[in-house]
Design a protein around this motif. Structure first.
Motif, PDB file in Angstrom:
ATOM      1  N   SER A   1      39.530  24.973  56.232  1.00  0.00           N
ATOM      2  CA  SER A   1      39.706  24.252  54.968  1.00  0.00           C
ATOM      3  C   SER A   1      38.560  23.268  54.757  1.00  0.00           C
ATOM      4  O   SER A   1      37.921  22.836  55.727  1.00  0.00           O
ATOM      5  CB  SER A   1      41.039  23.506  54.964  1.00  0.00           C
ATOM      6  N   PRO A   2      38.268  22.888  53.505  1.00  0.00           N
ATOM      7  CA  PRO A   2      37.288  21.824  53.254  1.00  0.00           C
ATOM      8  C   PRO A   2      37.813  20.505  53.807  1.00  0.00           C
ATOM      9  O   PRO A   2      38.776  19.945  53.299  1.00  0.00           O
ATOM     10  CB  PRO A   2      37.174  21.798  51.719  1.00  0.00           C
ATOM     11  N   ILE A   3      37.210  20.010  54.852  1.00  0.00           N
ATOM     12  CA  ILE A   3      37.768  18.908  55.635  1.00  0.00           C
ATOM     13  C   ILE A   3      37.929  17.638  54.812  1.00  0.00           C
ATOM     14  O   ILE A   3      38.940  16.932  54.931  1.00  0.00           O
ATOM     15  CB  ILE A   3      36.884  18.631  56.863  1.00  0.00           C
ATOM     16  N   ALA A   4      36.967  17.322  53.968  1.00  0.00           N
ATOM     17  CA  ALA A   4      37.016  16.049  53.241  1.00  0.00           C
ATOM     18  C   ALA A   4      38.251  15.947  52.354  1.00  0.00           C
ATOM     19  O   ALA A   4      38.698  14.835  52.046  1.00  0.00           O
ATOM     20  CB  ALA A   4      35.746  15.879  52.406  1.00  0.00           C
ATOM     21  N   GLY A   5      38.809  17.074  51.948  1.00  0.00           N
ATOM     22  CA  GLY A   5      39.980  17.054  51.073  1.00  0.00           C
ATOM     23  C   GLY A   5      41.268  17.442  51.754  1.00  0.00           C
ATOM     24  O   GLY A   5      42.303  17.577  51.083  1.00  0.00           O
ATOM     25  N   ASP A   6      41.261  17.625  53.070  1.00  0.00           N
ATOM     26  CA  ASP A   6      42.471  18.041  53.782  1.00  0.00           C
ATOM     27  C   ASP A   6      43.097  16.819  54.449  1.00  0.00           C
ATOM     28  O   ASP A   6      42.738  16.437  55.558  1.00  0.00           O
ATOM     29  CB  ASP A   6      42.132  19.103  54.833  1.00  0.00           C
ATOM     30  N   SER A   7      44.050  16.209  53.754  1.00  0.00           N
ATOM     31  CA  SER A   7      44.615  14.949  54.230  1.00  0.00           C
ATOM     32  C   SER A   7      45.344  15.108  55.552  1.00  0.00           C
ATOM     33  O   SER A   7      45.364  14.181  56.370  1.00  0.00           O
ATOM     34  CB  SER A   7      45.557  14.357  53.177  1.00  0.00           C
ATOM     35  N   ARG A   8      45.954  16.274  55.814  1.00  0.00           N
ATOM     36  CA  ARG A   8      46.658  16.472  57.077  1.00  0.00           C
ATOM     37  C   ARG A   8      45.689  16.374  58.261  1.00  0.00           C
ATOM     38  O   ARG A   8      45.955  15.681  59.245  1.00  0.00           O
ATOM     39  CB  ARG A   8      47.365  17.823  57.077  1.00  0.00           C
ATOM     40  N   ILE A   9      44.573  17.078  58.162  1.00  0.00           N
ATOM     41  CA  ILE A   9      43.609  17.067  59.255  1.00  0.00           C
ATOM     42  C   ILE A   9      43.010  15.674  59.429  1.00  0.00           C
ATOM     43  O   ILE A   9      42.874  15.174  60.555  1.00  0.00           O
ATOM     44  CB  ILE A   9      42.510  18.116  59.011  1.00  0.00           C
ATOM     45  N   LEU A  10      42.665  15.029  58.328  1.00  0.00           N
ATOM     46  CA  LEU A  10      42.077  13.691  58.422  1.00  0.00           C
ATOM     47  C   LEU A  10      43.040  12.715  59.086  1.00  0.00           C
ATOM     48  O   LEU A  10      42.639  11.915  59.943  1.00  0.00           O
ATOM     49  CB  LEU A  10      41.709  13.194  57.016  1.00  0.00           C
ATOM     50  N   ARG A  11      44.309  12.772  58.713  1.00  0.00           N
ATOM     51  CA  ARG A  11      45.281  11.836  59.282  1.00  0.00           C
ATOM     52  C   ARG A  11      45.567  12.141  60.742  1.00  0.00           C
ATOM     53  O   ARG A  11      45.722  11.231  61.564  1.00  0.00           O
ATOM     54  CB  ARG A  11      46.563  11.849  58.448  1.00  0.00           C
ATOM     55  N   GLU A  12      45.687  13.424  61.070  1.00  0.00           N
ATOM     56  CA  GLU A  12      45.937  13.774  62.471  1.00  0.00           C
ATOM     57  C   GLU A  12      44.779  13.333  63.356  1.00  0.00           C
ATOM     58  O   GLU A  12      44.991  12.781  64.449  1.00  0.00           O
ATOM     59  CB  GLU A  12      46.177  15.277  62.602  1.00  0.00           C
ATOM     60  N   ALA A  13      43.555  13.578  62.908  1.00  0.00           N
ATOM     61  CA  ALA A  13      42.393  13.181  63.707  1.00  0.00           C
ATOM     62  C   ALA A  13      42.353  11.670  63.883  1.00  0.00           C
ATOM     63  O   ALA A  13      42.083  11.161  64.984  1.00  0.00           O
ATOM     64  CB  ALA A  13      41.111  13.677  63.051  1.00  0.00           C
TER      65      ALA A  13
END
Length: 389
Positions: free
Chosen positions: A9-21
């Motif tokens: 997924s486009p990382i900058a717009g994937d809130s799940r990945i950003l929050r988990e990281a």
């Protein structure tokens, strides 16, 4: 632990990945993300590092971009659309495979990690391969019920059957499986995955309780504008509710056509600014079609965004949405695809607006990212303890 996250997924717009990281780095883990289409200079919150692997943009229409509010006609256009419908499944698989091939070369150049965290099925095979090579722990994060999604293009029943079997074979190698709703977790357990844990797509709690007016000023749909979002029903309901305003905010999928009628398209904005627009409108639309098992078991981000903003919802009457919305008194439900039902649900919410606002405010104590982040961090703590023993 050193954690590698892999995502198409486009990382900058994937809130799940950003929050988990961010949650894992705050807990003391070192997180590196290999994703897609990361903007130049983009930095992740909390100190996680990120690198980008590009992917094909997909099959585009003849005019090169999306359109909302009008559409082209004619025999040539129909032939082009039929060609995309016919070829899209193969094209989708090919572009995903091309990304995995490019990502594998990047991963091969990295030092081994202790955990490989696969975001969605389209990275699972790659992640499992490197987890095995590095003797690392594999984690599978199933954002969706992958082979039960509603997909554009011609039907692919054999691909779905074979894919479910292949997914299960790989997912059984994972020490833990995360997913986004109780319904999807139950389905994955039924299919033979023993340790499935729910990490919902909630939002961080608001710093202050929103002060809303005594009655709402309008409806806001804030999310992806494309097929499967039941937007034709939204447009028809807007006609029935006029002059009560309906706003549409979100990125438009390529080749998607929608006559807007009385619906007003407003520019996309930041997540925090969406809070303000939601609060100004007073009602959030959480719409989906009843066309696949994934939709029936989904809990879309926009539901939890509305809770963070303190705004009641009108949502599609699908099993998982119904369970959460009725439990917490978050709003009203409508029959997917039925514009009259949607309009009636809006009127019903307005009639008891103060009661639904109170329900949303009470639910914010539990439906927040701080709560879900604790579950994620606890799962990783158990992985670290197992690795150390």
């Amino acid at each position: 632990m050193r954690v590698l996250m892999v995502a198409q997924s486009p990382i900058a717009g994937d809130s799940r990945i950003l929050r988990e990281a961010a949650a894992l780095t705050a807990a003391g883990h070192s997180v590196h993300v290999v994703g897609r289409d990361v903007p130049e200079g983009f930095a992740m919150e909390g100190g996680a590092t990120v690198e980008s692997v590009s992917r094909s943009a997909g099959l585009r229409g003849g005019n090169g971009g999306p359109a909302v509010g009008h559409g082209r006609q004619g025999v040539k256009v129909l032939v082009q659309r039929f060609g995309r419908w016919l070829l899209l499944p193969e094209h989708r698989l090919r572009t995903e495979k091309q990304w995995r091939t490019a990502a594998a070369a990047r991963l091969a150049a990295l030092e081994p990690f202790e955990v490989v965290h696969a975001h969605d099925f389209n990275t699972l095979e790659l992640a499992a391969s490197f987890a095995s090579e590095w003797s690392a722990t594999l984690v599978y994060d199933s954002h969706e019920l992958w082979f039960d999604r509603a997909l554009p293009g011609r039907p692919t029943p054999l691909w779905r059957i074979r894919g479910r079997r292949f997914e299960l074979g790989l997912a059984r190698q994972a020490r833990v499986v995360f997913t986004v709703s109780d319904g999807i977790a139950a389905r994955l357990r039924e299919r033979g995955l023993p340790d499935v844990r729910v990490i919902r797509n909630t939002f961080p709690r608001a710093s202050a309780v929103a002060e809303l007016p005594s009655s709402p000023a309008g409806l806001l749909y804030a999310g992806r504008v494309g097929a499967g979002r039941d937007l034709p029903a939204v447009v028809e309901a807007a006609r029935q509710l006029a002059p009560f305003p309906t706003l549409l905010m979100g990125s438009v999928d390529p080749n998607y056509r929608l006559g807007l009628g009385p619906v007003q398209k407003v520019p996309e904005t930041s997540i925090d600014e969406v809070d303000r627009v939601l609060q100004d409108s007073g009602i959030s639309l959480v719409t989906l079609t009843n066309t696949c098992e994934n939709h029936r078991l989904a809990l879309p981000n926009k539901l939890f965004h509305a809770v963070r903003a303190g705004v009641p919802v009108v949502a599609a009457d699908l099993p998982e949405l119904r369970a959460v919305i009725t439990k917490y008194h978050l709003g009203t439900l409508y029959e997917p695809g039925n514009a009259a039902s949607l309009a009636a649900a809006v009127r019903s919410l307005i009639a008891d607006y103060a009661g639904y606002v109170a329900g949303v405010r009470a639910a914010a104590d539990e439906l927040n990212w701080e709560h879900d982040a604790e579950l994620l961090v606890a799962a990783y703590s158990s992985l670290a303890a197992t690795a150390a023993s």
